[in-house]
Design an enzyme around this catalytic site. Structure first.
Site, mmCIF file in Angstrom:
data_model
loop_
_atom_site.group_PDB
_atom_site.id
_atom_site.type_symbol
_atom_site.label_atom_id
_atom_site.label_comp_id
_atom_site.label_asym_id
_atom_site.label_seq_id
_atom_site.Cartn_x
_atom_site.Cartn_y
_atom_site.Cartn_z
ATOM 1 N N ASP A 1 49.912 37.172 32.356
ATOM 2 C CA ASP A 1 49.456 36.457 31.165
ATOM 3 C C ASP A 1 50.443 35.347 30.803
ATOM 4 O OD1 ASP A 1 47.132 37.958 30.708
ATOM 5 O OD2 ASP A 1 48.245 39.500 29.636
ATOM 6 N N GLN B 1 44.725 33.660 25.024
ATOM 7 C CA GLN B 1 45.920 34.314 25.563
ATOM 8 C C GLN B 1 46.501 35.340 24.602
ATOM 9 O OE1 GLN B 1 45.231 32.961 28.994
ATOM 10 N NE2 GLN B 1 47.098 34.123 28.706
ATOM 11 N N ASP C 1 44.932 47.186 36.086
ATOM 12 C CA ASP C 1 44.255 45.973 36.528
ATOM 13 C C ASP C 1 44.827 44.792 35.745
ATOM 14 O OD1 ASP C 1 42.485 43.879 36.919
ATOM 15 O OD2 ASP C 1 40.711 44.953 36.257
ATOM 16 N N GLU D 1 41.171 45.877 33.068
ATOM 17 C CA GLU D 1 41.230 44.746 32.147
ATOM 18 C C GLU D 1 39.887 44.634 31.422
ATOM 19 O OE1 GLU D 1 42.702 40.152 32.175
ATOM 20 O OE2 GLU D 1 41.474 40.788 33.863
ATOM 21 N N GLY E 1 38.911 36.493 40.414
ATOM 22 C CA GLY E 1 38.033 36.678 41.563
ATOM 23 C C GLY E 1 38.696 37.254 42.802
#
Length: 203
Positions: A83, A53, A77, A31, A10
């Site tokens: 990650d 993941q 992005d 992404e 966000g």
């Protein structure tokens, strides 16, 4: 020149990627938001954390191979580093990913990062939890409505630790609480200027 956009859920990564791509002429790598595990993950993080993941890591590895093969400027992005150092690490530390799964994940991550290029510039979007919650609600993705503020706060702490203590590359930080680059594109003039200067320097 390889520019990467980093930031919590966000924070505005996708919006910034698009804006900077238009202003600098760099190719945008967004992404993918259609991870088939993401809805299940927010319903049951313990069960689906590893699947989620690994899928994201696979996407990032695929993008990395494209990045290595392109000769053009590009903006990505979210990075492969987030990650591992933010999301997977947080899931492991909070007991939502087993040590066995985490160790397997990190072995694949280490292999991938050994074969990929690090960004020339990282732009970190730093945002408070209230700002993140507001923007998550505004974009209205159903699977994100169950995200807890405590989870976002833990991720924020991980991001701050990663930027200040782990990441070693060139970083520009944008305070999303104070800078609305969507409604005020001129607020990015300094960032665009910095990018142009770095490009002229040979990056």
């Amino acid at each position: 020149m390889y520019i990467a956009i980093a930031g919590n859920i966000g924070s505005g990564k996708t919006s910034l990627t698009g804006i900077l791509s238009q202003r600098t002429g760099a190719k945008a790598y967004f992404e993918e938001s259609d991870n088939p595990y993401i809805g299940d993950f927010y319903d049951d993080m313990n069960r689906w954390s590893f699947n989620l993941q690994i899928y994201f890591l696979g996407q990032r590895i695929r993008q990395a191979t494209e990045i290595l093969s392109t000769g053009s400027d590009l903006i990505q992005d979210r990075t492969i580093y987030e990650d591992a150092h933010i999301f997977a690490t947080n899931l492991h530390e909070t007991g939502l990913m087993s040590t066995r799964d985490f160790d397997t994940y990190m072995k694949i991550f280490d292999l991938a990062t050994g074969l990929t290029q690090a960004p020339d510039l990282l732009i970190y979007l730093k945002a408070s939890v209230p700002t993140l919650v507001s923007q998550i609600k505004k974009r209205g993705r159903a699977y994100e409505m169950s995200i807890q503020e405590e989870y976002l706060e833990r991720l924020n702490r991980k991001y701050d630790e990663w930027i200040s203590r782990i990441y070693r590359g060139e970083v520009i930080t944008i305070d999303v609480d104070r800078v609305d680059f969507v409604d005020d594109p001129s607020s990015l003039d300094d960032v665009v200027g910095r990018i142009e200067s770095l490009k002229k320097s040979g990056l």
